[in-house]
Design a protein around this motif. Structure first.
Motif, mmCIF file in Angstrom:
data_model
loop_
_atom_site.group_PDB
_atom_site.id
_atom_site.type_symbol
_atom_site.label_atom_id
_atom_site.label_comp_id
_atom_site.label_asym_id
_atom_site.label_seq_id
_atom_site.Cartn_x
_atom_site.Cartn_y
_atom_site.Cartn_z
ATOM 1 N N LEU A 157 3.569 -4.831 -1.838
ATOM 2 C CA LEU A 157 4.727 -5.095 -0.976
ATOM 3 C C LEU A 157 5.588 -6.236 -1.493
ATOM 4 O O LEU A 157 6.808 -6.109 -1.574
ATOM 5 C CB LEU A 157 4.264 -5.419 0.452
ATOM 6 C CG LEU A 157 5.366 -5.926 1.402
ATOM 7 C CD1 LEU A 157 6.403 -4.837 1.647
ATOM 8 C CD2 LEU A 157 4.770 -6.399 2.719
ATOM 9 N N LEU A 158 4.970 -7.349 -1.863
ATOM 10 C CA LEU A 158 5.751 -8.538 -2.201
ATOM 11 C C LEU A 158 6.625 -8.381 -3.448
ATOM 12 O O LEU A 158 7.767 -8.869 -3.449
ATOM 13 C CB LEU A 158 4.834 -9.752 -2.355
ATOM 14 C CG LEU A 158 4.222 -10.288 -1.052
ATOM 15 C CD1 LEU A 158 3.441 -11.570 -1.318
ATOM 16 C CD2 LEU A 158 5.298 -10.527 0.009
ATOM 17 N N PRO A 159 6.182 -7.733 -4.532
ATOM 18 C CA PRO A 159 7.074 -7.644 -5.707
ATOM 19 C C PRO A 159 8.432 -7.007 -5.410
ATOM 20 O O PRO A 159 9.471 -7.612 -5.721
ATOM 21 C CB PRO A 159 6.243 -6.826 -6.706
ATOM 22 C CG PRO A 159 4.830 -7.163 -6.353
ATOM 23 C CD PRO A 159 4.815 -7.254 -4.852
ATOM 24 N N PRO A 160 8.504 -5.804 -4.792
ATOM 25 C CA PRO A 160 9.845 -5.252 -4.509
ATOM 26 C C PRO A 160 10.604 -6.076 -3.473
ATOM 27 O O PRO A 160 11.834 -6.161 -3.521
ATOM 28 C CB PRO A 160 9.557 -3.841 -3.996
ATOM 29 C CG PRO A 160 8.138 -3.852 -3.551
ATOM 30 C CD PRO A 160 7.443 -4.837 -4.432
ATOM 31 N N LEU A 161 9.878 -6.705 -2.545
ATOM 32 C CA LEU A 161 10.542 -7.515 -1.535
ATOM 33 C C LEU A 161 11.148 -8.765 -2.165
ATOM 34 O O LEU A 161 12.287 -9.153 -1.854
ATOM 35 C CB LEU A 161 9.534 -7.901 -0.448
ATOM 36 C CG LEU A 161 10.103 -8.516 0.823
ATOM 37 C CD1 LEU A 161 11.024 -7.541 1.531
ATOM 38 C CD2 LEU A 161 8.976 -8.955 1.754
ATOM 39 N N ALA A 185 12.060 -9.021 -5.216
ATOM 40 C CA ALA A 185 13.189 -8.586 -6.050
ATOM 41 C C ALA A 185 14.463 -8.534 -5.210
ATOM 42 O O ALA A 185 15.543 -8.935 -5.670
ATOM 43 C CB ALA A 185 12.881 -7.222 -6.662
ATOM 44 N N ARG A 186 14.352 -8.038 -3.978
ATOM 45 C CA ARG A 186 15.506 -8.042 -3.069
ATOM 46 C C ARG A 186 15.956 -9.481 -2.776
ATOM 47 O O ARG A 186 17.154 -9.769 -2.730
ATOM 48 C CB ARG A 186 15.155 -7.351 -1.756
ATOM 49 C CG ARG A 186 14.872 -5.868 -1.853
ATOM 50 C CD ARG A 186 14.684 -5.298 -0.455
ATOM 51 N NE ARG A 186 14.138 -3.950 -0.472
ATOM 52 C CZ ARG A 186 13.882 -3.237 0.616
ATOM 53 N NH1 ARG A 186 14.136 -3.763 1.816
ATOM 54 N NH2 ARG A 186 13.369 -2.028 0.536
ATOM 55 N N LEU A 233 14.443 -11.886 5.716
ATOM 56 C CA LEU A 233 14.451 -10.653 4.939
ATOM 57 C C LEU A 233 13.260 -9.775 5.319
ATOM 58 O O LEU A 233 13.401 -8.563 5.525
ATOM 59 C CB LEU A 233 14.412 -10.976 3.444
ATOM 60 C CG LEU A 233 14.272 -9.772 2.504
ATOM 61 C CD1 LEU A 233 15.451 -8.820 2.656
ATOM 62 C CD2 LEU A 233 14.138 -10.246 1.055
ATOM 63 N N LEU A 234 12.091 -10.383 5.430
ATOM 64 C CA LEU A 234 10.887 -9.623 5.767
ATOM 65 C C LEU A 234 11.022 -8.968 7.138
ATOM 66 O O LEU A 234 10.649 -7.797 7.319
ATOM 67 C CB LEU A 234 9.670 -10.550 5.735
ATOM 68 C CG LEU A 234 8.318 -9.921 6.078
ATOM 69 C CD1 LEU A 234 7.991 -8.791 5.106
ATOM 70 C CD2 LEU A 234 7.224 -10.984 6.058
ATOM 71 N N TRP A 294 7.587 -0.315 4.625
ATOM 72 C CA TRP A 294 7.253 -0.636 3.240
ATOM 73 C C TRP A 294 8.290 -0.006 2.316
ATOM 74 O O TRP A 294 8.796 1.093 2.590
ATOM 75 C CB TRP A 294 5.868 -0.100 2.892
ATOM 76 C CG TRP A 294 4.737 -0.857 3.514
ATOM 77 C CD1 TRP A 294 4.460 -0.947 4.842
ATOM 78 C CD2 TRP A 294 3.743 -1.621 2.835
ATOM 79 N NE1 TRP A 294 3.341 -1.708 5.032
ATOM 80 C CE2 TRP A 294 2.878 -2.136 3.817
ATOM 81 C CE3 TRP A 294 3.478 -1.908 1.501
ATOM 82 C CZ2 TRP A 294 1.780 -2.930 3.515
ATOM 83 C CZ3 TRP A 294 2.383 -2.702 1.189
ATOM 84 C CH2 TRP A 294 1.554 -3.204 2.173
ATOM 85 N N PRO A 295 8.614 -0.672 1.198
ATOM 86 C CA PRO A 295 9.620 -0.118 0.272
ATOM 87 C C PRO A 295 9.250 1.256 -0.268
ATOM 88 O O PRO A 295 10.116 2.066 -0.545
ATOM 89 C CB PRO A 295 9.655 -1.161 -0.859
ATOM 90 C CG PRO A 295 9.203 -2.432 -0.206
ATOM 91 C CD PRO A 295 8.167 -2.011 0.806
ATOM 92 N N ARG A 296 7.956 1.535 -0.415
ATOM 93 C CA ARG A 296 7.532 2.827 -0.955
ATOM 94 C C ARG A 296 6.427 3.380 -0.072
ATOM 95 O O ARG A 296 5.445 2.715 0.218
ATOM 96 C CB ARG A 296 7.041 2.669 -2.400
ATOM 97 C CG ARG A 296 8.095 2.045 -3.302
ATOM 98 C CD ARG A 296 7.576 1.783 -4.697
ATOM 99 N NE ARG A 296 7.373 3.040 -5.411
ATOM 100 C CZ ARG A 296 6.200 3.423 -5.917
ATOM 101 N NH1 ARG A 296 5.138 2.680 -5.741
ATOM 102 N NH2 ARG A 296 6.097 4.548 -6.577
#
Length: 307
Positions: free
Chosen positions: A107-111, A113-114, A290-291, A297-299
């Motif tokens: 979860l945290l890597p794509p989040l 990145a945003r 943001l969270l 979830w992004p994916r």
């Protein structure tokens, strides 16, 4: 009596890293310089702070007391910096976020990145560990905010549910049960289950699901980390209950199968956690906003792709 904060910080590093050499490496100092600074701190306080008799440097009773106060001193210093940074906004700074293993990996890597797209001047660091390790760092003040699976119970922490996730039962694609349209707990009685390490919140939920299925006596093995669990399942070492978000790519690639087990495993909350007494930095507050806006979830694992 004078308490020199520079020497206190060096002492804290010796305690944290359990040795003068390790602290010297961390501080880019020579070992004699570190030893000298700690000795001068001991002289100013007129007590012995470090037990040097063993292979590792350990705090004495007096040292343990000072270390606890030292954590509070430097936490307050961080809050002072955060308060000053509130004036300058988010043009620059640093964000450190903690994440339990599954959340921190998927979860945290794509989040983040945003987050970096919105605030390119903020550098982002991530600490990933099992729930126990992340919450320890949060309580110690090393991390300001964390995102973890499950709900912590420590009174010093404030949890806020922001997302949810479910566990799925995975098997190698050639496993006999992978061809079934429906799988029941009785079909799993002779299977080996691969469980996450103790201290992981996933492990706690795995145990609860096996109890729900009346499978507490099944064969089991401990495996550290979701990626290792997946590789063990692919190799045919057993079945595993794992976060649906950890197997999105594997299911799409056809290397793992999600078994259609009934009843489905229970879901769990994903919580944003922070210390009750900590003043958040502008970057931490922006990350929390943001969270909260994510919603999902992004994916996601496609409902029709679970087979």
């Amino acid at each position: 009596m004078e308490l020199n904060l520079h020497r206190l910080w060096i002492f804290m590093q010796v305690v944290e890293h359990q040795g003068f050499s390790a602290a010297a490496h961390r501080l880019y100092m020579s070992q004699p310089s570190v030893s000298n600074q700690v000795r001068r701190l001991e002289q100013s306080l007129k007590v012995t702070l470090i037990d040097r008799s063993g292979s590792r440097a350990r705090p004495t009773a007096e040292g343990e007391v000072l270390a606890e106060y030292g954590k509070r001193v430097f936490l307050l210093a961080e809050e002072a910096v955060a308060a000053v940074q509130q004036v300058s906004g988010l043009a620059s700074g640093r964000l450190l976020v903690g994440g339990s293993t599954t959340v921190g990996t998927y979860l945290l890597p794509p989040l983040l990145a945003r987050f970096r797209e919105r605030y390119p001047g903020i550098e982002c660091d991530v600490f990933v560990g099992n729930n126990e390790a992340v919450l320890e760092r949060l309580l110690a003040g090393d991390i300001g905010v964390a995102v973890v699976a499950g709900a912590p119970t420590a009174s010093q922490l404030v949890p806020e549910t922001v997302l949810g996730e479910r566990l799925v039962l995975i098997a190698a694609t050639e496993h006999p049960l992978a061809a079934r349209d429906e799988v029941f707990p009785r079909d799993l009685a002779g299977c080996r289950f691969l469980l996450r390490e103790p201290g992981s919140q996933t492990r706690e939920l795995q145990e609860q699901v096996l109890a729900d299925w009346e499978l507490t006596q099944v064969s089991r093995s401990d495996v550290w980390g979701p990626e290792a669990v997946k590789q063990c399942v692919v190799a045919g070492l057993g079945l595993a209950l794992i976060s649906e978000h950890a197997v999105v790519d594997d299911v799409r690639a056809g290397t793992l199968a999600v078994l259609p087990v009934s009843p489905v495993p229970r879901s769990r909350p994903v919580n944003l956690v922070r210390r009750r007494d900590r003043l958040l930095s502008p970057a931490e507050r922006a990350f929390i906003e943001l969270l909260r806006s994510v919603g999902e979830w992004p994916r996601e694992l496609p409902a029709a792709g679970a087979r």
